[in-house]
Design a protein around this motif. Structure first.
Motif, PDB file in Angstrom:
ATOM      1  N   VAL A 122       0.862  -1.175   0.000  1.00 47.20           N
ATOM      2  CA  VAL A 122       0.000   0.000   0.000  1.00 47.20           C
ATOM      3  C   VAL A 122       0.901   1.228   0.000  1.00 47.20           C
ATOM      4  CG1 VAL A 122      -1.749   1.304   1.259  1.00 47.20           C
ATOM      5  CG2 VAL A 122      -1.793  -1.201   1.310  1.00 47.20           C
ATOM      6  N   TYR A 123       0.830   2.004  -1.083  1.00 44.58           N
ATOM      7  CA  TYR A 123       1.570   3.264  -1.144  1.00 44.58           C
ATOM      8  C   TYR A 123       0.696   4.343  -0.515  1.00 44.58           C
ATOM      9  CZ  TYR A 123       5.097   1.247  -4.210  1.00 44.58           C
ATOM     10  OH  TYR A 123       6.115   0.486  -4.731  1.00 44.58           O
ATOM     11  N   VAL A 124       0.965   4.628   0.732  1.00 40.89           N
ATOM     12  CA  VAL A 124       0.143   5.555   1.507  1.00 40.89           C
ATOM     13  C   VAL A 124       0.136   6.947   0.887  1.00 40.89           C
ATOM     14  CG1 VAL A 124      -0.204   6.578   3.793  1.00 40.89           C
ATOM     15  CG2 VAL A 124       0.505   4.176   3.587  1.00 40.89           C
ATOM     16  N   ASP A 125       1.261   7.369   0.314  1.00 38.61           N
ATOM     17  CA  ASP A 125       1.332   8.714  -0.258  1.00 38.61           C
ATOM     18  C   ASP A 125       0.516   8.866  -1.534  1.00 38.61           C
ATOM     19  OD1 ASP A 125       3.232   7.004  -1.501  1.00 38.61           O
ATOM     20  OD2 ASP A 125       4.377   8.723  -2.223  1.00 38.61           O
ATOM     21  N   GLN A 126       0.077   7.760  -2.119  1.00 39.41           N
ATOM     22  CA  GLN A 126      -0.732   7.839  -3.329  1.00 39.41           C
ATOM     23  C   GLN A 126      -2.229   7.821  -3.035  1.00 39.41           C
ATOM     24  OE1 GLN A 126       0.818   4.753  -5.904  1.00 39.41           O
ATOM     25  NE2 GLN A 126       2.537   6.032  -6.512  1.00 39.41           N
ATOM     26  N   LEU A 127      -2.569   7.651  -1.776  1.00 41.07           N
ATOM     27  CA  LEU A 127      -3.976   7.709  -1.376  1.00 41.07           C
ATOM     28  C   LEU A 127      -4.347   9.172  -1.148  1.00 41.07           C
ATOM     29  CD1 LEU A 127      -3.948   4.782   1.210  1.00 41.07           C
ATOM     30  CD2 LEU A 127      -4.623   4.692  -1.203  1.00 41.07           C
ATOM     31  N   GLN A 128      -5.644   9.439  -1.174  1.00 38.94           N
ATOM     32  CA  GLN A 128      -6.092  10.819  -0.983  1.00 38.94           C
ATOM     33  C   GLN A 128      -7.224  10.878   0.020  1.00 38.94           C
ATOM     34  OE1 GLN A 128      -7.086  12.496  -4.786  1.00 38.94           O
ATOM     35  NE2 GLN A 128      -5.027  12.255  -5.591  1.00 38.94           N
ATOM     36  N   GLY A 129      -7.376  12.064   0.601  1.00 40.05           N
ATOM     37  CA  GLY A 129      -8.524  12.351   1.452  1.00 40.05           C
ATOM     38  C   GLY A 129      -8.680  11.415   2.626  1.00 40.05           C
ATOM     39  N   GLU A 130      -9.915  10.996   2.821  1.00 39.78           N
ATOM     40  CA  GLU A 130     -10.271  10.163   3.966  1.00 39.78           C
ATOM     41  C   GLU A 130      -9.564   8.811   3.922  1.00 39.78           C
ATOM     42  OE1 GLU A 130     -11.823   9.879   7.617  1.00 39.78           O
ATOM     43  OE2 GLU A 130     -12.031  11.631   6.328  1.00 39.78           O
ATOM     44  N   GLU A 131      -9.392   8.257   2.733  1.00 41.48           N
ATOM     45  CA  GLU A 131      -8.714   6.962   2.592  1.00 41.48           C
ATOM     46  C   GLU A 131      -7.272   7.056   3.104  1.00 41.48           C
ATOM     47  OE1 GLU A 131      -8.251   3.459  -0.769  1.00 41.48           O
ATOM     48  OE2 GLU A 131      -8.292   5.546  -1.442  1.00 41.48           O
ATOM     49  N   ARG A 132      -6.586   8.141   2.769  1.00 42.08           N
ATOM     50  CA  ARG A 132      -5.213   8.335   3.234  1.00 42.08           C
ATOM     51  C   ARG A 132      -5.171   8.500   4.751  1.00 42.08           C
ATOM     52  NH1 ARG A 132      -0.896  12.416   0.485  1.00 42.08           N
ATOM     53  NH2 ARG A 132       0.842  11.960   1.837  1.00 42.08           N
ATOM     54  N   LYS A 133      -6.088   9.290   5.278  1.00 38.01           N
ATOM     55  CA  LYS A 133      -6.153   9.512   6.725  1.00 38.01           C
ATOM     56  C   LYS A 133      -6.390   8.194   7.465  1.00 38.01           C
ATOM     57  CE  LYS A 133      -8.694  12.251  10.106  1.00 38.01           C
ATOM     58  NZ  LYS A 133      -9.782  13.192  10.320  1.00 38.01           N
ATOM     59  N   GLU A 134      -7.314   7.399   6.958  1.00 37.75           N
ATOM     60  CA  GLU A 134      -7.620   6.107   7.583  1.00 37.75           C
ATOM     61  C   GLU A 134      -6.422   5.170   7.518  1.00 37.75           C
ATOM     62  OE1 GLU A 134     -11.160   4.624   5.701  1.00 37.75           O
ATOM     63  OE2 GLU A 134     -12.379   6.277   6.464  1.00 37.75           O
ATOM     64  N   MET A 135      -5.711   5.153   6.385  1.00 35.71           N
ATOM     65  CA  MET A 135      -4.560   4.264   6.246  1.00 35.71           C
ATOM     66  C   MET A 135      -3.436   4.684   7.185  1.00 35.71           C
ATOM     67  SD  MET A 135      -3.716   1.459   4.917  1.00 35.71           S
ATOM     68  CE  MET A 135      -5.089   1.312   3.777  1.00 35.71           C
ATOM     69  N   LEU A 136      -3.244   5.995   7.374  1.00 35.36           N
ATOM     70  CA  LEU A 136      -2.227   6.460   8.327  1.00 35.36           C
ATOM     71  C   LEU A 136      -2.563   6.006   9.743  1.00 35.36           C
ATOM     72  CD1 LEU A 136      -1.351  10.013   6.983  1.00 35.36           C
ATOM     73  CD2 LEU A 136       0.210   8.077   7.253  1.00 35.36           C
ATOM     74  N   GLU A 137      -3.848   5.969  10.080  1.00 31.86           N
ATOM     75  CA  GLU A 137      -4.257   5.471  11.399  1.00 31.86           C
ATOM     76  C   GLU A 137      -3.937   3.990  11.536  1.00 31.86           C
ATOM     77  OE1 GLU A 137      -5.160   7.245  14.095  1.00 31.86           O
ATOM     78  OE2 GLU A 137      -4.691   8.930  12.779  1.00 31.86           O
TER      79      GLU A 137
END
Length: 87
Positions: A34-49
């Motif tokens: 999972v490339y976290v930096d390529q996610l956006q918005g809420e999906e990125r925030k959730e993945m960082l959690e």
């Protein structure tokens, strides 16, 4: 080798993440990346959690290996990967 699942949380621009991915490829270890930096918005925030759950500093790469137990390896640590994956 014990069957396991491997999840790699990475950044697309991170050299250590590339090394971890290359290590897994060279040893024919199946994994999900999972490339976290390529996610956006809420999906990125959730993945960082999710990443912070395993690695409170949220540094990359973060590898989660699940076999008999759950092992988390932060950074590119070839010796730790070899041991955890029983290579």
């Amino acid at each position: 080798m014990t069957p396991c699942t491997v999840k790699l949380y990475a950044l697309s621009t991170c050299v250590h993440c590339r090394h971890a991915k290359q290590f897994l490829d060279e040893h024919s270890v199946p994994y999900e990346c999972v490339y976290v930096d390529q996610l956006q918005g809420e999906e990125r925030k959730e993945m960082l959690e999710v990443v912070k759950k395993y690695n409170p500093r949220a540094s990359f790469p973060t590898l989660v290996i699940v076999s008999d137990c759950e092992t988390v390896i932060v950074g590119f640590q070839p010796d730790d990967l070899t041991k955890a994956l029983q290579l």
